[in-house]
Design a protein around this motif. Structure first.
Motif, mmCIF file in Angstrom:
data_model
loop_
_atom_site.group_PDB
_atom_site.id
_atom_site.type_symbol
_atom_site.label_atom_id
_atom_site.label_comp_id
_atom_site.label_asym_id
_atom_site.label_seq_id
_atom_site.Cartn_x
_atom_site.Cartn_y
_atom_site.Cartn_z
ATOM 1 N N PHE A 30 -4.065 10.326 2.409
ATOM 2 C CA PHE A 30 -4.959 9.596 3.310
ATOM 3 C C PHE A 30 -4.547 9.786 4.770
ATOM 4 C CE2 PHE A 30 -6.444 6.009 0.209
ATOM 5 C CZ PHE A 30 -7.187 6.947 -0.462
ATOM 6 N N PHE A 67 -8.281 10.195 6.088
ATOM 7 C CA PHE A 67 -9.131 9.022 5.832
ATOM 8 C C PHE A 67 -8.756 7.872 6.772
ATOM 9 C CE2 PHE A 67 -10.891 9.258 1.195
ATOM 10 C CZ PHE A 67 -11.600 10.399 1.534
ATOM 11 N N VAL A 117 -0.801 9.395 -2.671
ATOM 12 C CA VAL A 117 -2.144 9.046 -2.181
ATOM 13 C C VAL A 117 -2.095 8.634 -0.707
ATOM 14 C CG1 VAL A 117 -4.054 7.436 -2.487
ATOM 15 C CG2 VAL A 117 -2.950 8.416 -4.479
ATOM 16 N N SER A 130 3.359 7.891 -7.057
ATOM 17 C CA SER A 130 1.937 8.217 -7.117
ATOM 18 C C SER A 130 1.204 7.556 -5.947
ATOM 19 C CB SER A 130 1.327 7.836 -8.464
ATOM 20 O OG SER A 130 1.548 6.496 -8.727
ATOM 21 N N SER A 160 -10.044 0.073 -5.012
ATOM 22 C CA SER A 160 -10.844 1.269 -5.316
ATOM 23 C C SER A 160 -9.959 2.426 -5.757
ATOM 24 C CB SER A 160 -11.625 1.712 -4.085
ATOM 25 O OG SER A 160 -12.252 0.631 -3.482
ATOM 26 N N TYR A 161 -8.635 2.289 -5.628
ATOM 27 C CA TYR A 161 -7.748 3.429 -5.887
ATOM 28 C C TYR A 161 -6.822 3.126 -7.057
ATOM 29 C CZ TYR A 161 -9.714 4.396 -1.382
ATOM 30 O OH TYR A 161 -10.628 4.590 -0.369
ATOM 31 N N THR A 162 -6.906 3.971 -8.097
ATOM 32 C CA THR A 162 -6.144 3.774 -9.332
ATOM 33 C C THR A 162 -4.646 3.652 -9.058
ATOM 34 O OG1 THR A 162 -7.800 5.167 -10.358
ATOM 35 C CG2 THR A 162 -5.847 4.687 -11.664
ATOM 36 N N ALA A 163 -4.116 4.529 -8.175
ATOM 37 C CA ALA A 163 -2.665 4.553 -7.938
ATOM 38 C C ALA A 163 -2.175 3.216 -7.393
ATOM 39 C CB ALA A 163 -2.311 5.683 -6.971
#
Lengths: 154, 154
Positions: free
Chosen positions: A108, A114, A104, A100, A39-42
């Motif tokens: 989180f 998160f 992230v 990157s 779900s996470y581009t990085a």
């Protein structure tokens, strides 16, 4: 000509390439086994960049072992120029991917918490994968510096 | 000795340093003016790293303008070694900061859609600041390569 530690076609060069390939592979393996990474581009970019790194290092590792077995010298201007460009491009991409993803992961773990709010998120696996990516980058950075240093002398 | 474009003590070198300093300063200014940046570690790190970059480039820019005015030659081994180490350290830190911030900005804009959910978050300012940081990194990368290339010849 002086042979530097980590030069192409030497045992130390082969060890560096093996290390790069192993750590890049380990980074991919740990990230792929973490739930929800896609779900996470990085994190997807980290996998792509580490994949490129592993392929490049594997190719150069094979060339090194061939050169060692056949006692061939890989210090010619065309080959070293190719190694310099490839090493610098993969090193920059690996550092960019690792940083990157680290940005992230820190977000989180600390900024939006998160990791605490969603216990299903595999934060520790993300962090281990990023650590492996940084080790792979350190090893490719050593190779890049050696290659760049060799360039004027070939 | 051949004088490369971007060498220390030349007009092109001074222009490169000025560009680095201006873009790093612009990146800090845009980020500081964005509301809520201080809640995110990556954006704070971007400011710290761009601050270091601006100071380093300002110092070297002053040295370049002094050398141009006094017609002094800065191509000596000790100075160039110092420039190489400083340029590489600041270039690596700048790339790391720009990439970690870019990772967070992409996460906000695409993956978790914070930019849409929280309209008060200054996403466009974050992105402009990161773009300036990447330009500053490109300019310092050029300086670093020139310095590393000069090192064996001084």
């Amino acid at each position: 000509m002086k042979v530097l530690v980590g030069s192409p076609g030497t045992v130390s060069g082969l060890l560096l390439r093996t290390g790069q390939c192993l750590f890049a592979g380990a980074s991919i393996a740990v990230m792929v086994s973490a739930s929800g990474f896609s779900s996470y581009t990085a994190f997807c970019y980290l996998i792509a960049s580490m994949g490129l790194q592993a392929l490049w290092s594997l190719g150069l590792g094979c060339l090194d072992s061939y050169a060692i077995r056949m006692k061939r010298d890989l210090h010619n201007p065309v080959l070293v120029s190719l190694f310099v460009v490839g090493d610098w491009v993969t090193a920059t991409l690996s550092l960019a991917a690792a940083c990157s993803s680290a940005g992230v992961a820190v977000l989180f773990a600390r900024d939006v918490e998160f990791c605490r709010v969603f216990p299903l998120l595999s934060c520790s696996q993300f962090e281990i994968s990023i650590a492996f990516a940084f080790v792979a980058w350190l090893l490719i950075a050593v190779s890049s510096l050696v290659m760049f240093w060799l360039l004027p002398s070939v």
